[in-house]
Design an enzyme around this catalytic site. Structure first.
Site, PDB file in Angstrom:
ATOM      1  N   HIS A 140      -4.752  -2.613   5.891  1.00 57.02           N
ATOM      2  CA  HIS A 140      -4.269  -3.815   6.569  1.00 57.02           C
ATOM      3  C   HIS A 140      -2.968  -4.267   5.920  1.00 57.02           C
ATOM      4  CE1 HIS A 140      -4.221  -7.758   8.463  1.00 57.02           C
ATOM      5  NE2 HIS A 140      -5.062  -7.242   9.326  1.00 57.02           N
TER       6      HIS A 140
ATOM      7  N   ASP B 267     -11.858  -3.630  12.507  1.00 58.72           N
ATOM      8  CA  ASP B 267     -12.184  -2.642  13.538  1.00 58.72           C
ATOM      9  C   ASP B 267     -13.133  -1.552  13.070  1.00 58.72           C
ATOM     10  OD1 ASP B 267     -10.593  -3.685  15.653  1.00 58.72           O
ATOM     11  OD2 ASP B 267      -8.815  -3.040  14.566  1.00 58.72           O
TER      12      ASP B 267
HETATM   13  N1  CMC Z   1      -5.470   6.061   6.260  1.00 65.51           N
HETATM   14  C1  CMC Z   1      -4.730   6.734   5.347  1.00 65.51           C
HETATM   15  N2  CMC Z   1      -3.667   6.206   4.704  1.00 65.51           N
HETATM   16  C2  CMC Z   1      -3.318   4.959   5.003  1.00 65.51           C
HETATM   17  C3  CMC Z   1      -4.031   4.188   5.928  1.00 65.51           C
HETATM   18  C4  CMC Z   1      -5.138   4.786   6.569  1.00 65.51           C
HETATM   19  N3  CMC Z   1      -5.851   4.098   7.465  1.00 65.51           N
HETATM   20  N4  CMC Z   1      -3.476   2.974   6.034  1.00 65.51           N
HETATM   21  C5  CMC Z   1      -2.431   2.964   5.198  1.00 65.51           C
HETATM   22  N5  CMC Z   1      -2.335   4.174   4.553  1.00 65.51           N
HETATM   23  C6  CMC Z   1      -1.364   4.535   3.514  1.00 65.51           C
HETATM   24  C7  CMC Z   1       0.006   4.819   4.111  1.00 65.51           C
HETATM   25  O1  CMC Z   1       0.145   6.194   4.444  1.00 65.51           O
HETATM   26  C8  CMC Z   1       0.908   4.397   2.976  1.00 65.51           C
HETATM   27  O2  CMC Z   1       0.867   5.404   2.002  1.00 65.51           O
HETATM   28  P1  CMC Z   1       2.199   5.705   1.091  1.00 65.51           P
HETATM   29  O3  CMC Z   1       2.400   4.472   0.262  1.00 65.51           O
HETATM   30  O4  CMC Z   1       1.828   6.909   0.302  1.00 65.51           O
HETATM   31  O5  CMC Z   1       3.316   5.956   2.066  1.00 65.51           O
HETATM   32  C9  CMC Z   1       0.195   3.185   2.374  1.00 65.51           C
HETATM   33  O6  CMC Z   1      -1.199   3.404   2.681  1.00 65.51           O
HETATM   34  C10 CMC Z   1       0.658   1.864   2.978  1.00 65.51           C
HETATM   35  O7  CMC Z   1       0.440   1.924   4.381  1.00 65.51           O
HETATM   36  P2  CMC Z   1       1.439   1.383   5.490  1.00 65.51           P
HETATM   37  O8  CMC Z   1       1.276   2.200   6.734  1.00 65.51           O
HETATM   38  O9  CMC Z   1       2.815   1.271   4.904  1.00 65.51           O
HETATM   39  O10 CMC Z   1       0.842  -0.080   5.691  1.00 65.51           O
HETATM   40  P3  CMC Z   1       1.168  -1.064   6.878  1.00 65.51           P
HETATM   41  O11 CMC Z   1       0.950  -2.417   6.361  1.00 65.51           O
HETATM   42  O12 CMC Z   1       2.501  -0.759   7.466  1.00 65.51           O
HETATM   43  O13 CMC Z   1       0.083  -0.681   8.000  1.00 65.51           O
HETATM   44  C11 CMC Z   1      -1.983  -0.541   9.167  1.00 65.51           C
HETATM   45  C12 CMC Z   1      -1.127  -1.343   8.176  1.00 65.51           C
HETATM   46  C13 CMC Z   1      -3.191  -1.356   9.551  1.00 65.51           C
HETATM   47  C14 CMC Z   1      -1.157  -0.274  10.447  1.00 65.51           C
HETATM   48  C15 CMC Z   1      -2.407   0.803   8.506  1.00 65.51           C
HETATM   49  O14 CMC Z   1      -3.195   0.537   7.364  1.00 65.51           O
HETATM   50  C16 CMC Z   1      -3.155   1.705   9.476  1.00 65.51           C
HETATM   51  O15 CMC Z   1      -2.518   2.484  10.193  1.00 65.51           O
HETATM   52  N6  CMC Z   1      -4.519   1.642   9.505  1.00 65.51           N
HETATM   53  C17 CMC Z   1      -5.288   2.395  10.493  1.00 65.51           C
HETATM   54  C18 CMC Z   1      -5.263   1.701  11.842  1.00 65.51           C
HETATM   55  C19 CMC Z   1      -6.116   0.457  11.867  1.00 65.51           C
HETATM   56  O16 CMC Z   1      -7.251   0.459  11.421  1.00 65.51           O
HETATM   57  N7  CMC Z   1      -5.571  -0.614  12.442  1.00 65.51           N
HETATM   58  C20 CMC Z   1      -6.296  -1.897  12.610  1.00 65.51           C
HETATM   59  C21 CMC Z   1      -5.736  -2.962  11.744  1.00 65.51           C
HETATM   60  S1  CMC Z   1      -6.805  -4.416  11.644  1.00 65.51           S
HETATM   61  C22 CMC Z   1      -6.820  -5.050  13.267  1.00 65.51           C
HETATM   62  C23 CMC Z   1      -5.581  -5.770  13.560  1.00 65.51           C
HETATM   63  O17 CMC Z   1      -5.486  -6.971  13.252  1.00 65.51           O
HETATM   64  O18 CMC Z   1      -4.654  -5.166  14.105  1.00 65.51           O
END
Ligand code: CMC
Length: 431
Positions: free
Chosen positions: A308, A365
């Site tokens: 998140h 989720d």
């Molecule tokens: N699985 C594997 N690696 C992950 C995941 C995941 N679900 N989420 C984040 N990471 C890694 C990402 O690759 C990055 O690694 P590095 O630092 O080595 O590059 C690090 O963790 C930081 O992630 P980010 O993508 O920069 O984080 P963000 O804040 O931009 O994205 C997120 C947040 C929710 C989009 C992401 O965690 C994600 O894609 N999760 C899976 C989809 C999901 O469950 N979404 C629902 C969110 S909650 C409901 C809502 O309110 O939307």
């Protein structure tokens, strides 16, 4: 004297005021004079460091796992409130008294039907249509069927009416969309049923099989809707605010919010989690293999329902939902192998260095789909359930934004990285 931060650019200096939250911890540097004073803009892809507005609706502390609507902890609302009461709280800023709640609920009945002609819409969509596509289109189309609600500058009373109309009709639209998608006749809303039972009845009753309401299912649904009701400046809510900042009406703004919610990184994640669990199960249930895939930067696979932008300790909604899923399945006597698989995935991820280092925890989720499955909601309707839940939050933010005299049209800048100036070449001279 108020706190400021000084920004130095060569011999120029800019004093930027510090904006603090009523909870104290959060602080922002107000850079609204930056461009006009210095010519510089800030660069913040994904807005990870940017506050777009002040808001009095929802408080969130991602490090401590705190979420409150209008100051009230989410745990208390999930346990003691209803979705209708929580909607009132979000939209009006306070809990209703008995009379206010009765009037609010009664108004839902008045607005529960949709214009009969709107049913033709569903007939013209292919049966393969994702219900988020038809929901978004139908919400925007409401502006055509209810033009009296479309105002550039609505009064307080007009905002109240459109808010109730939207909250009430959305469940009818969603249930009709589902019925049409399975080729069954639609079931009309009933005056004698409350919000959640009414929705379930419209979804699952048929002329041959009247739906039998089960208290535990109604309760679980109520909890899920409350937990989804708002989450401050997330992708879809920011979209609603952004579209609304051009003075687009509520229908248009929320329709855009629904599209933003649909994506698998946002509200579409609940559907994606179940699809992921089904894939893992089909492949033999090898948790380690999929944890390794999620960590592999050359693999597009992500552990859906994990991570998140804001929560870096735990998501308080996920905690409540996990317990709710356990309770519901126990009470209904359902043994869902996907719940066991989800728990094994969670346990493996939570002790894995990759997830620990990056502070990746189950989000809202991860377990919600297990509950929807147990209640009979079909997979492609999961994001639709999120949309029904988020409706009061979107409305509250749109209302807060348009009533705030300091609101400006949302219009970020960019740093251009394209071609430098060169002349137009007539087609016959191009190679
Ligand atoms: N699985 C594997 N690696 C992950 C995941 C995941 N679900 N989420 C984040 N990471 C890694 C990402 O690759 C990055 O690694 P590095 O630092 O080595 O590059 C690090 O963790 C930081 O992630 P980010 O993508 O920069 O984080 P963000 O804040 O931009 O994205 C997120 C947040 C929710 C989009 C992401 O965690 C994600 O894609 N999760 C899976 C989809 C999901 O469950 N979404 C629902 C969110 S909650 C409901 C809502 O309110 O939307």
């Amino acid at each position: 004297m108020s706190e400021t931060v000084k920004i130095n650019f060569g011999d120029k200096e800019l004093d930027c005021p510090i904006v603090t939250s009523t909870e104290g911890g959060e602080k922002a540097i107000d850079i609204s004079k930056l461009r006009s004073s210095t010519g510089y803009i800030t660069m913040d892809p994904g807005f990870s460091n940017t506050g777009s507005c002040k808001s009095a609706i929802t408080y969130l502390d991602g490090d401590k796992g705190i979420l409150r609507y209008r100051g009230i902890p989410i745990e208390q609302l999930a346990q003691q409130s209803t979705f209708v009461e929580t909607s009132y709280l979000l939209i009006y800023g306070k809990l209703p008294n008995q009379k206010e709640l009765e009037d609010f609920s009664e108004a839902f009945n008045e607005h529960s039907m949709i214009h009969e002609d709107m049913k033709n819409f569903f007939d013209s969509y292919p049966s393969s249509t994702h219900p988020m596509a038809s929901l978004s289109a139908m919400i925007c189309s409401m502006s055509a069927y209810y033009p009296e609600f479309v105002k550039d500058d609505p009064t307080k009373e007009e905002i109240d009416r459109i808010a109730i109309q939207m909250l009430s009709k959305v469940r009818t639209i969603c249930a009709f969309a589902y019925k049409k998608s399975i080729g069954e006749p639609v079931v009309y809303p009933r005056y004698d049923l409350k919000y959640v039972p009414n929705f379930l009845n419209m979804m699952f009753s048929s002329p041959t099989h009247p739906y039998k309401l089960v208290d535990e299912v109604v309760h679980a649904m109520q909890v899920l809707l409350i937990l989804h009701a708002d989450h401050e400046q997330n992708c879809s809510t920011s979209t609603v605010r952004m579209v609304g900042s051009s003075r687009a009406n509520l229908y248009a703004s929320i329709s855009a919010g629904i599209c933003a919610l649909w994506g698998p990184l946002h509200g579409g994640a609940n559907q994606a989690v179940i699809e992921m669990l089904q894939e893992i199960q089909k492949d033999g249930g090898n948790v380690e293999k999929y944890i390794a895939k999620a960590k592999d930067k050359n693999d597009n696979f992500r552990l859906m329902g994990f991570g998140h932008r804001v929560y870096k300790n735990f998501d308080p909604r996920a905690k409540i939902i996990k317990k709710c899923a356990d309770d519901l399945l126990n009470k209904l006597g359902i043994n869902d192998p996907l719940l066991d698989l989800a728990k094994r995935m969670e346990a493996a991820a939570l002790k894995d260095e990759y997830f620990v280092e990056r502070k990746l925890y189950p989000n809202v989720d991860f377990y919600s789909g297990i509950i929807y499955r147990a209640t009979g909601i079909p997979l492609n309707m999961f994001p639709v359930m999120f949309a029904i839940g988020r409706m009061p939050g979107w409305i509250a933010h749109w209302k807060e934004m348009i009533q705030d005299p300091t609101t400006k049209i949302a219009r970020p800048f960019q740093i251009y990285t394209g071609e430098n100036k060169h002349d137009y070449v007539p087609i016959e001279k191009r190679s």
